[in-house]
Design a protein around this motif. Sequence first.
Motif, PDB file in Angstrom:
ATOM      1  N   LEU A 186      23.346   2.157 -22.248  1.00 49.42           N
ATOM      2  CA  LEU A 186      23.617   0.799 -21.799  1.00 49.42           C
ATOM      3  C   LEU A 186      24.696   0.774 -20.714  1.00 49.42           C
ATOM      4  O   LEU A 186      24.621  -0.012 -19.769  1.00 49.42           O
ATOM      5  N   GLY A 187      25.700   1.645 -20.878  1.00 50.27           N
ATOM      6  CA  GLY A 187      26.741   1.727 -19.854  1.00 50.27           C
ATOM      7  C   GLY A 187      26.182   2.159 -18.520  1.00 50.27           C
ATOM      8  O   GLY A 187      26.507   1.593 -17.469  1.00 50.27           O
ATOM      9  N   LEU A 188      25.296   3.151 -18.530  1.00 49.13           N
ATOM     10  CA  LEU A 188      24.665   3.606 -17.283  1.00 49.13           C
ATOM     11  C   LEU A 188      23.704   2.559 -16.737  1.00 49.13           C
ATOM     12  O   LEU A 188      23.594   2.381 -15.520  1.00 49.13           O
ATOM     13  N   PHE A 189      23.001   1.862 -17.633  1.00 50.37           N
ATOM     14  CA  PHE A 189      22.060   0.830 -17.207  1.00 50.37           C
ATOM     15  C   PHE A 189      22.775  -0.306 -16.475  1.00 50.37           C
ATOM     16  O   PHE A 189      22.220  -0.907 -15.555  1.00 50.37           O
ATOM     17  N   ALA A 190      24.008  -0.575 -16.865  1.00 48.47           N
ATOM     18  CA  ALA A 190      24.791  -1.608 -16.177  1.00 48.47           C
ATOM     19  C   ALA A 190      25.436  -1.059 -14.905  1.00 48.47           C
ATOM     20  O   ALA A 190      25.522  -1.760 -13.892  1.00 48.47           O
ATOM     21  N   ALA A 191      25.901   0.185 -14.948  1.00 44.59           N
ATOM     22  CA  ALA A 191      26.696   0.724 -13.849  1.00 44.59           C
ATOM     23  C   ALA A 191      25.857   1.145 -12.644  1.00 44.59           C
ATOM     24  O   ALA A 191      26.247   0.890 -11.497  1.00 44.59           O
ATOM     25  N   ILE A 192      24.719   1.786 -12.882  1.00 43.96           N
ATOM     26  CA  ILE A 192      23.948   2.338 -11.768  1.00 43.96           C
ATOM     27  C   ILE A 192      23.472   1.260 -10.794  1.00 43.96           C
ATOM     28  O   ILE A 192      23.683   1.385  -9.580  1.00 43.96           O
ATOM     29  N   PRO A 193      22.834   0.174 -11.261  1.00 41.55           N
ATOM     30  CA  PRO A 193      22.448  -0.877 -10.304  1.00 41.55           C
ATOM     31  C   PRO A 193      23.647  -1.504  -9.605  1.00 41.55           C
ATOM     32  O   PRO A 193      23.558  -1.861  -8.419  1.00 41.55           O
ATOM     33  N   ALA A 194      24.762  -1.634 -10.332  1.00 42.26           N
ATOM     34  CA  ALA A 194      25.951  -2.242  -9.731  1.00 42.26           C
ATOM     35  C   ALA A 194      26.484  -1.390  -8.579  1.00 42.26           C
ATOM     36  O   ALA A 194      26.840  -1.914  -7.521  1.00 42.26           O
ATOM     37  N   VAL A 195      26.531  -0.082  -8.766  1.00 46.45           N
ATOM     38  CA  VAL A 195      27.034   0.813  -7.722  1.00 46.45           C
ATOM     39  C   VAL A 195      26.092   0.826  -6.514  1.00 46.45           C
ATOM     40  O   VAL A 195      26.535   0.740  -5.358  1.00 46.45           O
ATOM     41  N   ILE A 196      24.790   0.930  -6.779  1.00 48.71           N
ATOM     42  CA  ILE A 196      23.825   0.938  -5.679  1.00 48.71           C
ATOM     43  C   ILE A 196      23.892  -0.368  -4.894  1.00 48.71           C
ATOM     44  O   ILE A 196      23.915  -0.376  -3.655  1.00 48.71           O
ATOM     45  N   ALA A 197      23.926  -1.493  -5.614  1.00 51.02           N
ATOM     46  CA  ALA A 197      23.966  -2.797  -4.949  1.00 51.02           C
ATOM     47  C   ALA A 197      25.272  -2.974  -4.179  1.00 51.02           C
ATOM     48  O   ALA A 197      25.265  -3.516  -3.061  1.00 51.02           O
ATOM     49  N   TYR A 198      26.382  -2.522  -4.754  1.00 49.93           N
ATOM     50  CA  TYR A 198      27.670  -2.649  -4.066  1.00 49.93           C
ATOM     51  C   TYR A 198      27.651  -1.895  -2.731  1.00 49.93           C
ATOM     52  O   TYR A 198      28.063  -2.434  -1.695  1.00 49.93           O
ATOM     53  N   ASN A 199      27.163  -0.672  -2.754  1.00 50.98           N
ATOM     54  CA  ASN A 199      27.120   0.109  -1.512  1.00 50.98           C
ATOM     55  C   ASN A 199      26.175  -0.514  -0.492  1.00 50.98           C
ATOM     56  O   ASN A 199      26.491  -0.583   0.711  1.00 50.98           O
TER      57      ASN A 199
END
Length: 231
Positions: A186-199
Amino acid sequence: MPDISLATDAATLSPIALFIQADIVVRIVMVGLIAASIWTWLIIVSFFLRLRGVNRKSEAFEQDFWRTPDIDSFHREHAKSALPTARVMTAGVSEWRRSTKAKVVDRAAVRERLASAMQSATSGEIDTLSDRLNILATIGSVAPFVGLFGTVWGIMRSFTAIAAEQNSSLAVVAPGIAEALFATALGLFAAIPAVIAYNRFSHRIGRFEARLYRFADGFHATLSRELESEA
């Protein structure tokens, strides 16, 4: 032939079952990460739509602006527009009017004030446009550690179960380990899209910022020529 009891135990390791059976601490972590993931996707969708709309409207605005024969009438028509490009134009026109109403006009000072006013307006518009990017950055950097906390807690619970049952069989440790891995996922499921979208959004906002600065430079040059013609 597979063991029926193991198949039954495996059925209890579904995501919903893991959440229901989880310790209260791990459950809180899971709820927080699910909420962060939903929030992330809401920001991603709204930000994508907003940037696409702003880019499309700005392109049309600039085309109309550079074609207009009367900047004053164009400004009156778009003075209340919330479009970033329109606000940069308004900042330049407002400073132009304030700086040229004196009897004696210092042309060098006017140029500096025009540049400063439009640069400040551009920076303010970019700050406003990128306001929620910090949320994506925070989720992208914090969510894996929150998931890791749930992982550690779940593994600690597994060791506690081993000590209490005095049994290290898979049936004893599997629930705690599964909860731990689910929290990590769940932590990765939240973090990965956030990092990609931020960049990705940071890149697009950087391009839009460059576009605003080009517009401001072009408008500054137009006003500078107007200033020379009035000398």
